[in-house]
Design a protein around this motif. Structure first.
Motif, PDB file in Angstrom:
ATOM      1  N   ILE A  22       2.944 -50.353 -32.998  1.00  0.00           N
ATOM      2  CA  ILE A  22       2.570 -49.277 -33.929  1.00  0.00           C
ATOM      3  C   ILE A  22       3.601 -49.155 -35.044  1.00  0.00           C
ATOM      4  N   ALA A  23       4.891 -49.233 -34.687  1.00  0.00           N
ATOM      5  CA  ALA A  23       5.933 -49.155 -35.709  1.00  0.00           C
ATOM      6  C   ALA A  23       5.777 -50.284 -36.719  1.00  0.00           C
ATOM      7  N   ARG A  25       3.102 -52.087 -37.470  1.00  0.00           N
ATOM      8  CA  ARG A  25       1.901 -51.937 -38.282  1.00  0.00           C
ATOM      9  C   ARG A  25       2.104 -50.855 -39.353  1.00  0.00           C
ATOM     10  N   THR A  26       2.791 -49.776 -38.998  1.00  0.00           N
ATOM     11  CA  THR A  26       3.056 -48.702 -39.957  1.00  0.00           C
ATOM     12  C   THR A  26       3.956 -49.192 -41.083  1.00  0.00           C
ATOM     13  N   GLY A  29       2.010 -51.414 -43.425  1.00  0.00           N
ATOM     14  CA  GLY A  29       1.151 -50.616 -44.283  1.00  0.00           C
ATOM     15  C   GLY A  29       1.894 -49.954 -45.425  1.00  0.00           C
ATOM     16  N   ALA A  30       3.213 -49.790 -45.251  1.00  0.00           N
ATOM     17  CA  ALA A  30       4.037 -49.183 -46.289  1.00  0.00           C
ATOM     18  C   ALA A  30       4.649 -50.230 -47.227  1.00  0.00           C
ATOM     19  N   ARG A  70      -4.204 -39.388 -31.115  1.00  0.00           N
ATOM     20  CA  ARG A  70      -3.751 -40.653 -31.722  1.00  0.00           C
ATOM     21  C   ARG A  70      -4.413 -41.846 -31.032  1.00  0.00           C
ATOM     22  N   GLU A 444       5.378 -44.239 -34.626  1.00  0.00           N
ATOM     23  CA  GLU A 444       5.141 -43.685 -35.963  1.00  0.00           C
ATOM     24  C   GLU A 444       6.381 -42.966 -36.483  1.00  0.00           C
ATOM     25  N   ALA A 447       9.116 -45.510 -37.469  1.00  0.00           N
ATOM     26  CA  ALA A 447       8.733 -46.188 -38.707  1.00  0.00           C
ATOM     27  C   ALA A 447       8.927 -45.271 -39.904  1.00  0.00           C
ATOM     28  N   ALA A 448       8.572 -43.998 -39.757  1.00  0.00           N
ATOM     29  CA  ALA A 448       8.737 -43.032 -40.862  1.00  0.00           C
ATOM     30  C   ALA A 448      10.206 -42.881 -41.226  1.00  0.00           C
TER      31      ALA A 448
END
Length: 456
Positions: A22-23, A25-26, A29-30, A70, A444, A447-448
């Motif tokens: 998930i990290a 992929r996030t 996407g950024a 989620r 998530e 990653a943020a």
């Protein structure tokens, strides 16, 4: 991705479990380039679906609950269908010398004791509201709650042997360690990350184990990995992380290296503590990871020609302090006529029976099923079990737990970045910690953090 020596990426991710995937992929996407390094030869981490006679058996994570938004969104996005956990019929109980009782008789006989247990659960819910999952150590009574075990608090509630035993089994079913090993503050933290005790302990509407995945839970990480193929390296155990203020160099077994601007270590705290760091991480962080052991769990599946217990009005769920298993589920696969019973061995049961031979374990579990579901349970078509403590790249399931004085002494080090190093895994989650939902939230969140640091 085949070779990786000297590979450059914006962000290195250690671990291709749900948090790491998930990290990555996030980040992608950024507009950032991730590189996932996975020690195992498969993705999924604590998610593991194995084929048994054409049936997907969930040796790892299996369910999501009604409030796992989620995971529902992720499954829908990836095209993985869901279906409800079977729950119709009576549970059978075998507690504190009662012998095997059907659910209605059990509840009639022990109505007073169960009412007292319900009061204790509501009291737990109330106390848990005082705990901020992001900073449990700041709770008004944190010092007091962290100095005692959950088991000690349970013992002080004046419950009958039946009610106290039932409370122990339900709690160990979540934490996978005896309650005497877990701080009371950690229990309240766990409850608060999940809402209320009914969310944790229920298996029907509103609980954490209401929904399953068509084709097996492993479809989730498998499909995520397919989206990240160019950014994923398997069989790449990370041994050393060299880190400066704005860069990392990662050394894997076999002399392979990778470089990035940031790194997300998306494995359990205990495994993260087994990686070497240069310069070394603080003693404060290391003391934390020494004190967050993975719990102990194993699952055993019996496959029959049909779910014969349903005709007797039973739901396939047992709760027992005789064992070896403490709980079970009807875990039949949608679209298949065969009957499947899943037995859970958690905490002491996993530690003890995990050392037995498969033949001894199967025989003891068969005897337990016969006690609860009758002689037909003695004749399964297929059997498989799986224990997690011996798996090299996991070393335990479902999650990490804090014993007394860990949260209040070292808790602040759990998810706090150290230079370019960030931490993920369900164990670091503040919503549904120890569940797949928590793994997604942690991935998530990490990653943020990285996106904010690299795009300032």
């Amino acid at each position: 991705m085949s070779g990786m020596t000297g590979h450059e990426a914006d962000v290195v991710v250690v671990g291709a479990g749900l948090s790491g995937l998930i990290a990555a992929r996030t980040l992608l996407g950024a507009g950032l380039t991730p590189l996932i390094l996975e020690a195992d030869t498969r993705v999924g981490g604590r998610i593991l679906t194995e084929d048994l006679g054409g049936l997907p058996m969930e040796l790892g994570a299996q369910w999501i609950g009604d409030t796992h938004h989620r995971m529902f969104a992720l499954a829908a996005e990836l095209g993985v269908e869901t279906y409800p956990q079977f729950d119709d019929g009576e549970t059978t109980y075998e507690l504190a010398g009662t012998g095997v009782l059907r659910g209605n008789e059990f509840h009639d006989r022990f109505a007073g004791e169960l009412a007292e247990l319900e009061k204790v659960l509501r009291r737990l819910d109330g106390l848990a509201t005082e705990v901020d999952p992001a900073t449990p150590w700041t709770a008004p009574h944190a010092a007091e709650w962290d100095a005692i075990t959950a088991g000690a608090w349970y013992d002080a509630q004046g419950l009958s042997p039946v009610a106290r035993t039932l409370l122990e089994i339900c709690t160990v079913g979540i934490l996978a360690v005896p309650t005497v090993e877990v701080s009371f503050l950690h229990l309240l933290f766990t409850i608060q990350t999940c809402g209320v005790t009914s969310e944790l302990f229920a298996e029907s509407e509103g609980g954490a184990q209401t929904t399953r995945f068509v084709g097996g839970t492993a479809e989730i990480p498998k499909r995520l990995a397919a989206m990240l193929t160019e950014h994923l390296v398997l069989d790449a155990p990370v041994q050393l992380i060299e880190h400066g203020s704005d860069s990392v160099t990662v050394h894997c077994r076999g002399g392979r290296t990778a470089r990035g601007r940031r790194i997300i270590v998306a494995v359990s705290p205990m495994l993260a503590g087994r990686i070497m760091y240069d310069p070394p991480l603080s003693g404060y962080r290391d003391q934390l990871t020494q004190r967050m052991p993975n719990s102990a769990a194993m699952k055993a599946f019996f496959v029959y020609d049909e779910p014969f217990w349903r005709a007797d009005g039973l739901n396939g769920q047992l709760i027992s302090d005789v064992g070896p298993a403490r709980m079970s589920n009807d875990t039949c696969i949608r679209g298949d006529d065969r009957g499947v019973i899943l037995l859970f061995l958690e905490g002491e049961q996993a530690r003890t029976h995990g050392h037995w031979s498969e033949e001894e374990r199967r025989a003891a579990l068969t005897a337990e099923l016969v006690r609860h579901f009758g002689e037909r349970a003695a004749h399964p078509q297929l059997y498989v079990d799986g224990e997690w403590g011996s798996r090299q790249w996991t070393r335990g399931c479902y999650n990490a737990n804090c014993g007394p004085l860990v949260w209040t002494t070292y808790g602040a080090a759990l998810a706090e970045p150290i230079g370019p190093i960030h931490w993920a895994s369900t164990d670091t989650a503040t919503e549904w910690s120890a569940y797949m939902e928590g793994a997604v939230q942690a991935g998530e969140r990490a990653a943020a953090e990285v996106i904010e640091a690299l795009t300032k």
